[in-house]
Design an enzyme around this catalytic site. Structure first.
Site, mmCIF file in Angstrom:
data_model
loop_
_atom_site.group_PDB
_atom_site.id
_atom_site.type_symbol
_atom_site.label_atom_id
_atom_site.label_comp_id
_atom_site.label_asym_id
_atom_site.label_seq_id
_atom_site.Cartn_x
_atom_site.Cartn_y
_atom_site.Cartn_z
ATOM 1 N N ASP A 159 -2.826 4.746 -2.440
ATOM 2 C CA ASP A 159 -3.817 5.412 -1.599
ATOM 3 C C ASP A 159 -4.162 6.810 -2.153
ATOM 4 O O ASP A 159 -3.255 7.608 -2.423
ATOM 5 C CB ASP A 159 -3.210 5.547 -0.195
ATOM 6 C CG ASP A 159 -4.214 5.966 0.845
ATOM 7 O OD1 ASP A 159 -5.110 5.168 1.153
ATOM 8 O OD2 ASP A 159 -4.092 7.095 1.359
ATOM 9 N N HIS A 162 -11.233 -2.250 3.368
ATOM 10 C CA HIS A 162 -11.167 -1.907 4.794
ATOM 11 C C HIS A 162 -11.892 -0.602 5.132
ATOM 12 O O HIS A 162 -11.944 -0.213 6.297
ATOM 13 C CB HIS A 162 -9.698 -1.807 5.196
ATOM 14 C CG HIS A 162 -9.008 -0.690 4.482
ATOM 15 N ND1 HIS A 162 -8.780 -0.703 3.119
ATOM 16 C CD2 HIS A 162 -8.545 0.502 4.920
ATOM 17 C CE1 HIS A 162 -8.194 0.422 2.757
ATOM 18 N NE2 HIS A 162 -8.030 1.169 3.840
ATOM 19 N N ASP A 163 -12.395 0.099 4.124
ATOM 20 C CA ASP A 163 -13.122 1.352 4.359
ATOM 21 C C ASP A 163 -14.628 1.183 4.195
ATOM 22 O O ASP A 163 -15.373 2.146 4.423
ATOM 23 C CB ASP A 163 -12.680 2.428 3.347
ATOM 24 C CG ASP A 163 -11.235 2.847 3.517
ATOM 25 O OD1 ASP A 163 -10.731 2.820 4.658
ATOM 26 O OD2 ASP A 163 -10.598 3.197 2.503
ATOM 27 N N ASP A 210 0.865 -1.169 0.000
ATOM 28 C CA ASP A 210 0.000 0.000 0.000
ATOM 29 C C ASP A 210 0.906 1.225 0.000
ATOM 30 O O ASP A 210 1.740 1.396 0.902
ATOM 31 C CB ASP A 210 -0.886 -0.026 1.262
ATOM 32 C CG ASP A 210 -2.229 0.630 1.030
ATOM 33 O OD1 ASP A 210 -2.258 1.684 0.381
ATOM 34 O OD2 ASP A 210 -3.245 0.081 1.510
ATOM 35 N N GLU A 251 -6.244 4.249 -6.106
ATOM 36 C CA GLU A 251 -7.536 4.517 -5.470
ATOM 37 C C GLU A 251 -8.017 5.872 -5.979
ATOM 38 O O GLU A 251 -7.423 6.904 -5.657
ATOM 39 C CB GLU A 251 -7.384 4.544 -3.945
ATOM 40 C CG GLU A 251 -8.726 4.697 -3.237
ATOM 41 C CD GLU A 251 -8.627 5.145 -1.787
ATOM 42 O OE1 GLU A 251 -9.601 4.972 -1.040
ATOM 43 O OE2 GLU A 251 -7.573 5.693 -1.397
HETATM 44 C C1 NOJ Z 1 -7.846 5.788 1.844
HETATM 45 C C2 NOJ Z 1 -7.617 4.612 2.728
HETATM 46 O O1 NOJ Z 1 -8.159 3.468 2.144
HETATM 47 C C3 NOJ Z 1 -8.203 4.957 4.076
HETATM 48 O O2 NOJ Z 1 -8.241 3.852 4.943
HETATM 49 C C4 NOJ Z 1 -7.409 6.091 4.658
HETATM 50 O O3 NOJ Z 1 -8.011 6.526 5.852
HETATM 51 C C5 NOJ Z 1 -7.327 7.274 3.706
HETATM 52 N N1 NOJ Z 1 -7.093 6.890 2.352
HETATM 53 C C6 NOJ Z 1 -6.219 8.196 4.105
HETATM 54 O O4 NOJ Z 1 -4.979 7.579 3.895
#
Ligand code: NOJ
Length: 542
Positions: free
Chosen positions: A199, A315-316, A98, A241
């Site tokens: 990210d 995970h989000d 990541d 992302e």
């Molecule tokens: C996206 C990530 O997937 C998330 O978990 C994170 O809080 C934010 N970016 C900031 O890095």
């Protein structure tokens, strides 16, 4: 399109904090992941996307990095990491790191230096601005609530943080910053990693003074420079992302001719159950018709000028079986439905840990049970704005990130076999029923459905390369699509509702062969007159 290994791949996301603890501190770690590699090999995945394992004070669970060349103390050592890369490789599994370089931790030495004053050589690694009329420089907001600017008493300036105030944004306009990033990427590439998940990469071209954050004017120049300076020389998977990607934007990132990334994560389907123009917490029911249209659009729009990633979870995000399926009586059927629908589409599928055993959301009753910084900040801010506690807890239960972060459920023993200590986040109480051991032992389980889907993809180029066609003349709750490849056609049908559904598409005729189904007694499909049971899904050859 030139063929690459990652077009045939299935990626499994590990959130290390919650995957497997090996030393009893209640926090997952690298030696825990090592212990579970055989399980992942059995599932059949090609690569692991490892959420951040770098040194971090954990304001945002590792997405706040204080040293890109070291491992988080709780997770182990660099020797463990090297072993993980080697042991995974021995099982034909690549490790995707990541890459969190839109921001660092406020404990990163660059920021510690930058904070020392306006003349510090690291000052311009970050984004500093003078106050405007004694207040913040402009109205940019943090994703984690409140203004995106934090005041620094010592220098009388503000710094930018699009996430928590302990995640200061790097200044990508500064060439020195970009060189640092290329260096650290090359450090990991030389170790033999299989690529990067990037990210919030669409934010790095931001122009804060114009309040432009996503898709800034220099974004693609930076990514082309990154490709040239780092992974362009390696055969790796890179996935960005990109919350703001349309199909046209996705082509800019992933058209092989442009020399940027392998693919992006686009979130158009994920945003469908929130009110337009509002936040993720402003809920609305999923419009199934739109879900079909959006996914179908992405299946066809990229053509040979880009590549899709396929996912329901990470995970989000809340757990898909709870979010759009039924985690009660149709738990097994609906979990398999989402697997079948997604894994037979065109693109690279991603499985988030626990999805393959149908892990569910984990409701809470009080804000004190929440660990996640995003939900805690939102709760505080919205309480002040007059929302009721009940409404906010409801929103957190529907969308909160802790839903996905409860420990992996390995077996029916104490703490689901995740830890011998006290887990950092409580285990979902349903672990006695939903766990990997039980799923492995049951040939009809969700796990074996995923395993079979992965095998179908490996054995049939149609799944990877076939053209996609949406069949429109069906009831709203039915998702029916075809895949065509070299004279062969597969049909994938799914009923996304609790009510039975009748389908009549005579031109599709009768099926020749059943490929996979989530009801054990389904043998064939006659599209002249087809009845789909609650959450029924299957794939057949036509
Ligand atoms: C996206 C990530 O997937 C998330 O978990 C994170 O809080 C934010 N970016 C900031 O890095």
């Amino acid at each position: 399109m030139e063929q690459k290994w990652w077009q045939n791949a299935v990626v499994y996301q590990v959130y290390p904090r919650s995957f497997q603890d090996s030393d009893g501190d209640g926090i997952g770690d690298l030696r825990g992941i090592l212990r579970r590699l055989d399980y992942l090999q059995e599932l059949g995945i090609t690569a692991i996307w490892l959420s951040p394992v770098y040194k971090s004070p954990n304001d945002d669970n590792g997405y706040d990095i204080s040293d890109y060349r070291d491992i988080m103390t709780e997770f182990g050592t660099m020797a463990d990491m090297d072993e993980l890369i080697t042991e995974a490789k021995a099982r034909d599994i690549r490790i995707i790191m990541d890459l969190v370089v839109n921001h660092t931790s406020d404990e990163h030495p660059w920021f510690v230096e930058a904070r020392k004053g306006k003349d510090n050589p690291y000052r311009e690694y970050y984004v500093w601005r003078d106050p405007v009329n004694g207040d913040v420089p402009n109205s940019l907001r943090s994703t984690f609530s409140g203004p995106a600017w934090e005041y620094d008493e010592a220098s009388g300036q503000y710094y930018l943080h699009l996430f928590s105030k302990r995640q200061p944004d790097l200044n990508w306009e500064n060439e020195a910053v970009r060189r640092e990033v290329w260096d650290l990427m090359n450090y990991w590439l030389e170790k033999g990693v299989g690529g990067f998940r990037m990210d919030v990469i669409d934010l790095v071209g931001k122009i804060p003074d114009k309040e432009i954050t996503g898709n800034g004017p220099k974004l693609h120049d930076y990514l082309q420079e990154m490709n040239r300076e780092t992974f362009g020389k390696y055969d790796v998977l890179t996935v960005g992302e990109t919350w703001g990607a349309t199909p046209e934007i996705a082509k800019l990132y992933s058209d092989p001719k442009r020399g940027e990334l392998s693919m992006v994560f686009q979130f158009e389907h994920i945003l469908l159950d929130q009110q337009e123009g509002k936040d993720k917490w402003d809920l609305k029911p999923l419009p199934i018709g739109e879900l079909k249209q959006v996914l179908a659009k992405w299946q066809t729009a990229l053509g040979n000028e880009g590549w899709n990633s396929l996912f329901w979870n990470n995970h989000d995000l809340p757990r898909i079986v709870s979010r759009w399926g039924d985690d009660g009586i149709y738990h097994r059927e609906s979990a398999k439905l989402f697997a079948i629908l997604l894994h037979l589409m065109k693109g690279t599928p991603y499985i988030y840990q626990g999805e393959e055993i149908g892990m569910t959301n984990s409701p809470i009753r009080d804000i004190s049970e929440v660990q996640d910084i995003e939900a805690r900040n939102m709760y505080r801010e919205r309480l002040e704005q007059g929302y009721s506690q009940e409404e906010l807890i409801g929103a957190i239960n529907a969308k909160g990130r802790d839903n996905a972060r409860t420990p992996m459920q390995w077996d029916g023993s104490e703490n689901a076999g995740f830890t011998a200590g006290t887990p950092w986040l409580p285990v979902n109480p349903n672990f006695k029923k939903i766990n990997a051991e039980a799923s492995l032992a049951d040939p009809d389980s969700i796990f074996h459905c995923y395993r079979k889907l992965i095998r179908l993809r490996k054995e049939n180029p149609l799944v990877v390369w076939g053209d996609f066609e949406l069949i429109e003349e069906v009831p709203e709750q039915v998702f029916l699509y075809l895949r065509h490849y070299e004279g062969e056609t597969w049909a994938v049908a799914a009923n996304l509702g609790q009510a039975a559904a009748a389908v009549q598409v005579p031109r599709l005729g009768k099926s020749r062969e059943l490929l996979i189904a989530n009801y054990a007694d389904r043998e064939f499909a006659d599209f002249e007159e087809l009845s789909l049971r609650p959450y029924e899904a299957f794939a057949v050859k036509l």
